[in-house]
Each structure stands twice: as structure tokens, then as C-alpha cells.
Design a protein around this motif. Sequence first.
Motif, PDB file in Angstrom:
ATOM      1  N   PHE A  78     114.070  84.969 109.204  1.00  0.00           N
ATOM      2  CA  PHE A  78     113.672  86.305 109.618  1.00  0.00           C
ATOM      3  C   PHE A  78     112.932  86.982 108.469  1.00  0.00           C
ATOM      4  N   CYS A  79     111.844  87.682 108.809  1.00  0.00           N
ATOM      5  CA  CYS A  79     111.103  88.436 107.802  1.00  0.00           C
ATOM      6  C   CYS A  79     111.177  89.901 108.182  1.00  0.00           C
ATOM      7  N   SER A  83     107.733  97.968 109.185  1.00  0.00           N
ATOM      8  CA  SER A  83     107.341  98.343 110.537  1.00  0.00           C
ATOM      9  C   SER A  83     107.901  97.422 111.609  1.00  0.00           C
ATOM     10  N   ARG A  84     108.211  96.208 111.261  1.00  0.00           N
ATOM     11  CA  ARG A  84     108.650  95.247 112.297  1.00  0.00           C
ATOM     12  C   ARG A  84     109.394  94.094 111.657  1.00  0.00           C
ATOM     13  N   ASP A  85     110.166  93.381 112.503  1.00  0.00           N
ATOM     14  CA  ASP A  85     110.844  92.166 112.046  1.00  0.00           C
ATOM     15  C   ASP A  85     110.229  90.991 112.785  1.00  0.00           C
ATOM     16  N   MET A  97     104.999  82.344 114.267  1.00  0.00           N
ATOM     17  CA  MET A  97     105.676  83.622 114.052  1.00  0.00           C
ATOM     18  C   MET A  97     106.029  84.208 115.407  1.00  0.00           C
ATOM     19  N   TYR A  98     107.287  84.592 115.542  1.00  0.00           N
ATOM     20  CA  TYR A  98     107.787  85.137 116.800  1.00  0.00           C
ATOM     21  C   TYR A  98     108.271  86.563 116.589  1.00  0.00           C
ATOM     22  N   PRO A 150      99.892  93.213 110.554  1.00  0.00           N
ATOM     23  CA  PRO A 150      99.761  94.616 110.956  1.00  0.00           C
ATOM     24  C   PRO A 150     101.085  95.138 111.500  1.00  0.00           C
ATOM     25  N   SER A 151     101.220  96.457 111.612  1.00  0.00           N
ATOM     26  CA  SER A 151     102.524  96.997 112.016  1.00  0.00           C
ATOM     27  C   SER A 151     102.865  96.686 113.468  1.00  0.00           C
TER      28      SER A 151
END
Lengths: 336, 381
Positions: A78-79, A83-85, A97-98, A150-151
Amino acid sequence: MYHKEKSIQIKNSASALYNNLSVLRIAPRRLTYFTVVHANVVNMVSASWDGLNYSHRQLQSKEPNVATSTSLIMQAAFCVLPSRDLLVVTSQKGIQMYESDGSIMVYWHALDTPETPTAQAVFARGISAVWENYICVGVSSGSILVFDVPSKGSNITLSEVLEEHKESITDMASECSGSQECIADLVSADDGGNLCVWKSGEEFQLLNKISGFDMSCSSVKLWKGTVVAGYGTGQIRLYEAVTGILHAEVNAHARWIYSLDIAPFSGLLLSAAEDSLVRVWHLTMTPETNSVEVAHLHNECVTDTQICGAKFCDGDGYAFAVTGYDLSEIIRYTQS
Amino acid sequence: MSVRTLPLVFINLGGEMLYILDQRLRAHNTSEDNSEKVLNDIVWTMFSKPFMDELLKPQQLYSHRTLKTVLTRLAHSSIMRLNPASMDRLYELMIMAFKYQVFVCPRPKDLLLISYNHIDAIRELVKDTPAVVNQVDETHRKIIEVYASSSEGEFQLLRQTLLIFFQDMHVRVSLFLKSQVQNPNGRFALLTSGPVPHRVDVPGLIRTFNSKGREVRRSEFPTGGSYTSPIREGSFELHGDRVIRLGTNMYEPYTIFLSMYNPSCNASTLLQTDDAPNLLAKEELNLLARLMGSMKAENVPGVETGFRISLFTTDQEEEEAEASGGAEESLCGVINIQAMQDEQAATELARIAGQFAEREEESDNPSSSKGDDLLAMMDDL
């Protein structure tokens, strides 16, 4: 100090891969996600905090819109970005990437694979979110791919390729203390035990290179400007990231270390190895004397199991989870 | 994953196969000439230059099905014949033995020492035929050369690739159960004691340094195990003491390798079973070979006679074999070879293996998949 909790059963057993467990805590929904790699599949479990609900999902490594051709997965992690995971999966063919729940693939990057196989294996391994909007992924050649995220949306682009390592990347980590003062943002490790310390930006800057001693560094963390590295010799070493000064050396395990983790709020360190042991340590930084103390706190033995993943489930280190080769469960421990 | 697994896979699995076949041939009082012929033929094919060159090409590991087919073909390069059910059993034993060796291998580079133990034993088996010994030596030299530049990290990748290949296989082997290297649930035992591998320090020490690099503090922590210093390193040369015992012939009586890895099972315990050394091992192999048809190895000079070995042919015969175990039934109870459940897979496998007799004429095969080149090439030998 810790006692064993009820394990979470997973659909397949864990493969013998470095850092083979990733954990994402989603506080607003009172859920924790776990991912464990089995050959060409990522097993995802979403566990509710009350222990009543578990849901499972499996992700395969493959190019989108291609029916066949799966390849072996090296790592899933997990990253967490402001703004997002995202969930990043690296394999022999490329990088996927999911969205963090595994529902949609938002990006695919294919690795350059030669027509006829060469003596060097080709794969991607080593995943880290860095600073505001970067995800870095290592490659078997030693390159590090820097992706600009990007976010929202899937307009992820390859921003830079860092060519510093000459051997396969094993693991990467970003500064996890949350402190804005740290100069170093990212540390990368390779099969020769070499460590590179970077500052992120439009162009990543190499701050320092710490030589290995010809022994693979399989797992690495960066906390309060200190690199914590685990090696195939079972040793853990703590270096000051920017200067490369060796703070401490621990003869921690009798076999190859497979996973390290740090609980950033408490300074607890978790180490796990093929010798079937998980150890909990405490790190104390004393900035005045520029020293680091390592204290041993606790051992857990997972009988007859070569451990391949160990992670804290929260920032304080109140609980941690463990996976082992050939084991179809995620073992959990909580502080007593 | 690693593209360098195949040479080691074949040497080690092939070695285990030869140990088992050697033991079986002797147990059945096969004539020395026939025994020697069978083993020499298999070793000759396995270590032949074209075969090895094919294996040495960087490539992914074959699937179990392909591997089993190639090993069957290898066994059939001799005058001996194994039916598919027998091959299944043989394959399971070989795989579990190699899985154990890879699992408890002290450090990844020791995979080479395990392979060299197999090669050393193979050399011993064919020592009366200099041409075959030369072949083995040549291959051994090539292996040394190919893996000379691999780092520990690359060996670990190789090992991880093999572990993925062996994943979820927990067939119980009586020899392992008896010596307690395997638990009743099929998992291998991992000791938290004994010598640490080469280059590893005995756990327990924390050292702290100042910014000048001087050690300022030293403390110890409880390890939860009892480790000792490493033993001397084995030899990676063509000949030499390999030191570690993994990969040596565990079917030989009085083998002491087990005592190195299980302190509670020392050499004297094993020696006590004087009359029936490794009783369970023998019983297991007997069980496997119970339905072995009489090996029609008539020693007619000048005429080569093939002989068939049939281990389990049907599940019913398997049950009958177990039932007739008699006094050793309690021991039989722990033997748990996974029954062949997939009839279809077995028939398919037999069909593939059977195809090779027919395929000898085919030279071109446009739809070559992994292992096909190797198989085709073997037909030319």
C-alpha cells in the motif's frame, strides 16, 4: 508484552518473498486491509476492527485486457499519499497500481523484457510512496522508477528513472516520522547491501550512498533521519541517513531477515526472519548527542515457520501481524 | 524470478531419483550388471552435454507436469520402465526430499553444496565406468563456472523461486517423520538452536557507536534459542568435503546427516536399529514397490532386456498392499502418501509419456512450449 490473537485465514499460503505483508489502516471505516502474495496472486483481506467481518479479494498479475500470461509477483504494498491511497503490485512483467481496495486497476507499466531471457532475471521489487505525489518502484537492473501520481484519476506518469544501484533493488522506504524537518525522503536498498539516500522533487537528488558489505539488504526503513536496515546475515544496522554514520549494529537473527517495520509514533521496531522469530525493539533518538539506542523488548517464535512478512497494524505498535512461507493465515499479536 | 534454477533442479531431483532407484534395484536383488546399466544409462543421459546445455540456458522453471515428464523420460533412457503411478510416487518422494533440503539450507549459497553432494554420490554410483565419470566431472566443472559469479542475493532469489515451486506440498515421508524433521501435519521442523550459517554472527548482541565510529556500548538480549558459532565452510571445488550433509543419500543405513539437524536423534540412536536400519524408510519403499512386477532381467548375454517396474497400479492394489503390512501396521499408519485423486491428470500424463515413444520420428515441432525442446532433444540421444 504481546499475546497472540485470532489469526486471519487467507485463501492461499504466503510465498517466500521479502516484505510479504502490507497493512493499511482505514480509521474512518474501522477497517484494516492486509495483502499477502502467493505466486501470481495477491490475497487481500479486509478485516473489520470488531473482528466480525472479513472479506476477501484476489488480484492477479497481468496486463490489462490480456486474457492469459500471468507472471510471478514479487511484492504488493500500500502507498499512502496525502490525497489518495493506492495498492502497488510488482511482478516479472511490470507494475500495476490499484485503488486501495483492489477494485480498479488505475495504471499499468510494462517492464522492458528482452526477447530471449538473459542471465539476469527481470522483475520489479521495492515499493514506496514518497512525499506528496510520488511512488517509487525498484527494478532488477538496479534502476528506480519514479512515478508522478495526481491526486485523482489514472493520469500517472513516469517522471524519472534513477540509475544509481548496480544490483537488484530489494526494498525502499520513505521517511515515516511525519516530521517536516528531515532532509532525506527516501532510502533504497539492493542485493549487495548498498543503500542510497534521496531527496525527492521534480528531480530526485542523491544525498548519500552507504556501501554494503556484499550481503543483501532485504528490508529497510527510514525514521527520523535514521536508516534501519535488515540483512541476509541476520544483522540490523542503524545509520544516520545523510552522513552514513553507523549508530548501532544488532546481531538480531540467526537467518536471513525478511521484514522490518517501524511504528512511527512510539519508535517500536519489528524484525522478522527465516529463523522463525519475530522480535520487537525500541529505538530512542537523542539528538543532542546524535545517538540512537536500541533496546530489545520482546520475542515471538512462530514454530517451524520461515517468516516472510511482519508489520505493525497501527502507528503506535499496539498490534502487529505476521505471515510465513507455506502458511495460509495472518497471525496477529496485540499488546497485553 | 530466477532464470538459473533448472540445472540445480535436475541435479538434485535426479540425484534423489538415483538414490531411490539404486536402493530399489539392490533390494530386489537385481543383477549387478543390470543395476549398473540402469544407473549408468540414466546418469549418462542426465549429464550429457546437449541435455545440460539446454538446462543451462537462462529460462523460467518448468511446471510440475513438464518436470515429471522429463524425469520419466530420463528414467526411461535406461532399460527400466516405470508406469505413471510409480512415477507419481517417485516424484513425490524426490520433491519432498529436495523441498526439505532447500527449506533448511543454512544459507542460499549452500544450495550449491547440496547439489555437489548429489553429484559426488552420483560419481560414486558410476565409478566403474570412466566415460560416465568424465561426463559427470565435465558437467560439474560447468556448474561451478556458471554459478561462480552469483551473489548471495541471487542465490536467495533462486531459492525463493524453488520454494514457490514447492509451495503447499506436504506429503509425509516416513523417514522424515521418524527422525522428526517433519511433523505429523507434513511441515518441516525448524530448529532455533545449533550452529549459525557461515558469515552470520550468533544473535544476542547490540553494539552502539559514536560518531567517530568507536563502540561506546554493548548489551545482550535473550534470543529465545541456543545458537552456536558456525562450523567450517564446505568446499565448492570439484572435489572436497562439503561439510553439510543435506543432499547425501538418506536411504543409506546409518546415515548421520539427520543427527546434525536434530540433536535428539543422534547417531547412536540410529545405529541401535541394527537389524532394521531406517525401518520406516525401508517399509515405505517396500510399500511403494510392493506391486513391482518381477523385473524380467534375464541375464541373456548379448541381448538387452527391458524390465518393467510397476509400483501402485490402482488404488485398490494400494490398499491391499497397506493391509498386508501386518505387524508393521502401526508404522504404516503414519505413512500418508497422498492418493492419486486426479485420474484424469494421471491418464493425461501417461498419454504424454507414451507419446514420447511415438514422437521419436518427429523433428519439427512449431508449437514448442517450455521443455519441449529438451524432450525433443532427449529423443535424439
